[in-house]
Design an enzyme around this catalytic site. Structure first.
Site, PDB file in Angstrom:
ATOM      1  N   ILE A   1       0.865  -1.168   0.000  1.00 16.32           N
ATOM      2  CA  ILE A   1       0.000   0.000   0.000  1.00 16.32           C
ATOM      3  C   ILE A   1       0.909   1.228   0.000  1.00 16.32           C
ATOM      4  O   ILE A   1       2.070   1.149   0.381  1.00 16.32           O
ATOM      5  CB  ILE A   1      -0.993   0.039   1.190  1.00 16.32           C
ATOM      6  N   ASP A   2       0.386   2.349  -0.459  1.00 16.05           N
ATOM      7  CA  ASP A   2       1.199   3.542  -0.620  1.00 16.05           C
ATOM      8  C   ASP A   2       1.745   4.054   0.711  1.00 16.05           C
ATOM      9  O   ASP A   2       1.170   3.797   1.775  1.00 16.05           O
ATOM     10  CB  ASP A   2       0.378   4.662  -1.276  1.00 16.05           C
ATOM     11  N   LYS A   3       2.820   4.793   0.641  1.00 14.59           N
ATOM     12  CA  LYS A   3       3.470   5.362   1.824  1.00 14.59           C
ATOM     13  C   LYS A   3       2.472   6.057   2.742  1.00 14.59           C
ATOM     14  O   LYS A   3       2.454   5.822   3.953  1.00 14.59           O
ATOM     15  CB  LYS A   3       4.561   6.346   1.386  1.00 14.59           C
TER      16      LYS A   3
END
Length: 280
Positions: A90-92
């Site tokens: 999942i994105d930062k």
């Protein structure tokens, strides 16, 4: 230092090599929110702001660095030395649940479930405005944006098949206009930036999204306070709340849920200070 400068015979060229960096990620004692763990896998509730694995610009301080310390190096090797144990990402600046494999057999089994789209993934998000229908299905292939390689985009000509199912939970109104909505998104597929790209594609980008958002576009009449409640949120308002899969070794069905983080709860509370209506 000028790439366009032509090199001529007799030119003197000086090359300065950067310091060597480790080929493998290093273990670091970084606190983790462990939701579940056994001999084969670990489920982590990732904090917003944490990168999943080392990459350009984020050589350490990542989830992988923390996992190498927590698991004493016992992670699957299928992802390579930079991504040990990482089955999905999942994105930062997205918070929420991830499953990590401790051995290759588990990694292979989990990867097969992701490829078959049998993993249950549900996100909570706050979007700008309100979708045109209370609930719906967004289908659109996702590929790299042709004009900006850091972005993804819905495309008719190429890309990977992507489907997102959404449902509106609450809508927030100021000056008679819906300025934001709390939504639930279930992923049928899992593509890079999928929820962010699909919601922006239908005209409802996520609040705080620095890539796909458009902070200036709110209906006229929305109060200054309502606008401020959105502008103060500095990451995409997206949380991977629910994760379910079949344990690759035991065959047991597992399902987990993670509470919405405090910064996103504060955003929702500030929106609820205005008129909140259930979907119609």
């Amino acid at each position: 230092n000028t790439p366009s400068r032509a090199v001529k015979a007799g030119s003197r060229i000086k090359v300065q090599m950067p310091p060597a960096t480790p080929a493998e990620a290093e273990a670091q004692n970084i606190p983790l929110d462990i939701v579940y763990e056994d001999n084969d896998l670990v489920v982590v509730n990732k904090a917003p702001g944490m990168v999943v694995h080392p990459a350009a610009g984020s050589p350490d301080g990542t989830l992988v660095n923390a996992l190498l310390h927590h698991c004493k190096g016992s992670l699957s090797g299928i992802g390579g030395v930079a991504r040990p144990g990482i089955v999905h990402r999942i994105d930062k600046d997205t918070s929420g649940l991830l499953v990590v494999a401790k051995n290759d057999q588990t990694h292979t089994g989990l990867s097969a479930q992701f490829a078959a789209h049998s993993v249950y993934r549900r996100y909570i998000a706050v979007c700008r405005g309100a979708p045109s229908t209370y609930a719906g299905r967004i289908e659109g292939a996702i590929a790299r944006h042709t004009g900006d390689r850091k972005k993804m985009a819905v495309t008719d000509t190429s890309g990977k098949h992507a489907v997102t199912h959404y449902q509106t939970l609450e809508s927030y109104i100021s000056g008679g206009k819906v300025f934001a909505s709390l939504i639930e998104c279930r992923l049928e597929t899992g593509r890079t930036h999928q929820v962010r790209v699909h919601m922006a594609h239908i005209g409802n980008p996520l609040i705080g999204d620095p890539i796909y958002g458009n902070p200036g576009r709110l209906p006229s009449g929305v109060s200054t306070l309502a606008r401020a409640s959105l502008d103060q949120f500095k990451r995409q308002a997206l949380h991977a709340r629910d994760l379910g899969f079949t344990h690759p070794i035991t065959g047991k069905a597992l399902q987990f849920s993670a509470e919405i983080p405090s910064d996103m709860e504060a955003l929702i509370s500030s929106c609820r200070a205005f008129l909140a209506e259930p979907p119609r």
